[in-house]
Design an enzyme around this catalytic site. Structure first.
Site, PDB file in Angstrom:
ATOM      1  N   ARG A 138      33.439  61.010  41.896  1.00  0.00           N
ATOM      2  CA  ARG A 138      33.369  60.738  43.339  1.00  0.00           C
ATOM      3  C   ARG A 138      34.071  61.859  44.105  1.00  0.00           C
ATOM      4  O   ARG A 138      33.678  62.185  45.224  1.00  0.00           O
ATOM      5  CB  ARG A 138      33.963  59.367  43.655  1.00  0.00           C
ATOM      6  CG  ARG A 138      33.534  58.868  45.005  1.00  0.00           C
ATOM      7  CD  ARG A 138      33.649  57.370  45.172  1.00  0.00           C
ATOM      8  NE  ARG A 138      32.556  56.659  44.556  1.00  0.00           N
ATOM      9  CZ  ARG A 138      32.645  55.425  44.080  1.00  0.00           C
ATOM     10  NH1 ARG A 138      33.785  54.776  44.132  1.00  0.00           N
ATOM     11  NH2 ARG A 138      31.600  54.845  43.545  1.00  0.00           N
ATOM     12  N   ARG A 153      44.028  57.701  49.992  1.00  0.00           N
ATOM     13  CA  ARG A 153      43.274  57.131  48.868  1.00  0.00           C
ATOM     14  C   ARG A 153      41.960  56.577  49.388  1.00  0.00           C
ATOM     15  O   ARG A 153      41.924  55.902  50.421  1.00  0.00           O
ATOM     16  CB  ARG A 153      44.098  56.030  48.189  1.00  0.00           C
ATOM     17  CG  ARG A 153      43.280  55.053  47.371  1.00  0.00           C
ATOM     18  CD  ARG A 153      44.112  54.296  46.360  1.00  0.00           C
ATOM     19  NE  ARG A 153      43.474  53.077  45.905  1.00  0.00           N
ATOM     20  CZ  ARG A 153      42.403  53.010  45.094  1.00  0.00           C
ATOM     21  NH1 ARG A 153      41.832  54.134  44.662  1.00  0.00           N
ATOM     22  NH2 ARG A 153      41.904  51.849  44.750  1.00  0.00           N
ATOM     23  N   GLU A 194      43.239  45.685  43.899  1.00  0.00           N
ATOM     24  CA  GLU A 194      42.852  46.963  43.298  1.00  0.00           C
ATOM     25  C   GLU A 194      43.991  47.392  42.395  1.00  0.00           C
ATOM     26  O   GLU A 194      44.812  46.550  42.027  1.00  0.00           O
ATOM     27  CB  GLU A 194      42.450  47.993  44.373  1.00  0.00           C
ATOM     28  CG  GLU A 194      43.403  48.140  45.521  1.00  0.00           C
ATOM     29  CD  GLU A 194      44.574  49.007  45.203  1.00  0.00           C
ATOM     30  OE1 GLU A 194      45.659  48.451  44.920  1.00  0.00           O
ATOM     31  OE2 GLU A 194      44.447  50.243  45.265  1.00  0.00           O
ATOM     32  N   GLU A 216      45.920  50.747  42.401  1.00  0.00           N
ATOM     33  CA  GLU A 216      46.628  52.024  42.627  1.00  0.00           C
ATOM     34  C   GLU A 216      47.522  52.093  43.857  1.00  0.00           C
ATOM     35  O   GLU A 216      48.489  52.871  43.866  1.00  0.00           O
ATOM     36  CB  GLU A 216      45.603  53.180  42.744  1.00  0.00           C
ATOM     37  CG  GLU A 216      44.846  53.511  41.483  1.00  0.00           C
ATOM     38  CD  GLU A 216      43.646  52.593  41.253  1.00  0.00           C
ATOM     39  OE1 GLU A 216      43.222  51.914  42.226  1.00  0.00           O
ATOM     40  OE2 GLU A 216      43.146  52.534  40.115  1.00  0.00           O
ATOM     41  N   ASP A 247      33.290  44.192  45.021  1.00  0.00           N
ATOM     42  CA  ASP A 247      32.934  42.903  44.426  1.00  0.00           C
ATOM     43  C   ASP A 247      33.866  41.876  45.051  1.00  0.00           C
ATOM     44  O   ASP A 247      34.862  42.248  45.651  1.00  0.00           O
ATOM     45  CB  ASP A 247      33.091  42.937  42.891  1.00  0.00           C
ATOM     46  CG  ASP A 247      34.419  43.493  42.436  1.00  0.00           C
ATOM     47  OD1 ASP A 247      34.685  44.692  42.695  1.00  0.00           O
ATOM     48  OD2 ASP A 247      35.225  42.744  41.869  1.00  0.00           O
TER      49      ASP A 247
END
Ligand code: HPA
Length: 238
Positions: free
Chosen positions: A25, A88, A179, A181, A204
């Site tokens: 990405r 991020r 998540e 991180e 999701d």
């Protein structure tokens, strides 16, 4: 200074860095949005690029999955490459009924079930938070682009394949999404005295079930990347 994980030479990384978890990405962002992008790192396949976005020098660096990986890459960018700001860009699993697949989240703060805080030598419990000015710029970038967003609290977990019900109590106190991180990024930025924000796309939903069409998910990713790039353009303006 090159590190065991990053081959960039001094000066090759911009002051503002976008960090997706997925190195491909990072390549996508560099190839799609940056002019004159140059790859400065491929150690462990963790690709990093520097190029120009609207005339401003911006880097994009893969960060891997999980708090330890984020902690390594973010610390090295801040401490050894004079990076001032990390944005991020990543995915998250929805927890709250207030978020849906494809939504963009600006993470005000990131609670955690990880032990990273005590590894940093902190006594008690930290409240890892985004830099407020940077978050404000991300919010105004989103508005300027005409993209909606939710701002709130997220959970950074160590366990992707979690036990049933593991996030119920976090959902009950209003965590928007889970998540892996952001708490590591916010604590590392705090330790370095630098700035960070996480812009997430809901990929999701752990409670709503169902799934968004892939195009909607892709549109969410694109919105998140464009918000991050516009935020980067306005960095250093305060
Ligand atoms: N759990 C943890 N991290 C994630 C998830 C999830 O369900 N979805 C995207 N990132």
């Amino acid at each position: 200074m090159p590190t065991p994980h990053n081959a960039a030479k001094p000066g090759e990384i911009a002051e503002t860095v976008l960090m997706p978890g997925d190195p491909l990405r990072a390549r996508f962002i560099a190839e799609t949005y940056l002019e004159s992008a140059r790859e400065y790192n491929s150690v462990r396949g963790m690709l990093g690029y520097t190029g120009l976005y609207k005339g401003r020098r911006v880097s994009v660096q893969g960060g891997g999955m999980g708090i330890p990986s984020m902690g390594i890459y973010a610390w090295e960018l801040f401490a050894f490459y004079d990076v001032e700001t990390i944005i991020r860009v990543g995915t998250a699993g929805g927890l709250s009924d207030g978020v849906a697949m494809g939504d963009v989240i600006l993470a005000l703060s990131a609670s955690t079930d990880s032990n990273f805080q005590s590894g940093m030598g902190l006594r008690g419990h930290a409240a890892p938070s985004a830099d407020f000015g940077l978050l404000e710029r991300a919010a105004s970038a989103a508005r300027g682009l005409g993209f909606g967003f939710k701002a709130g609290h997220v959970l950074s977990t160590d366990v992707f394949y979690s036990a049933p019900g593991a996030y119920d109590s976090w959902r009950a106190i209003g965590a928007l999404a889970v998540e892996m991180e952001t708490t590591g990024l916010y604590l590392t930025a705090a330790k370095a005295g630098k700035k960070a924000v996480a812009i997430l796309t809901v990929s999701d939903h752990l409670y709503a079930g169902g799934s968004a069409p892939p195009e909607e998910r892709e549109r969410g990713y694109t919105r998140m990347m464009e918000i991050a790039l516009e935020t980067a353009v306005n960095e250093g303006s305060d």
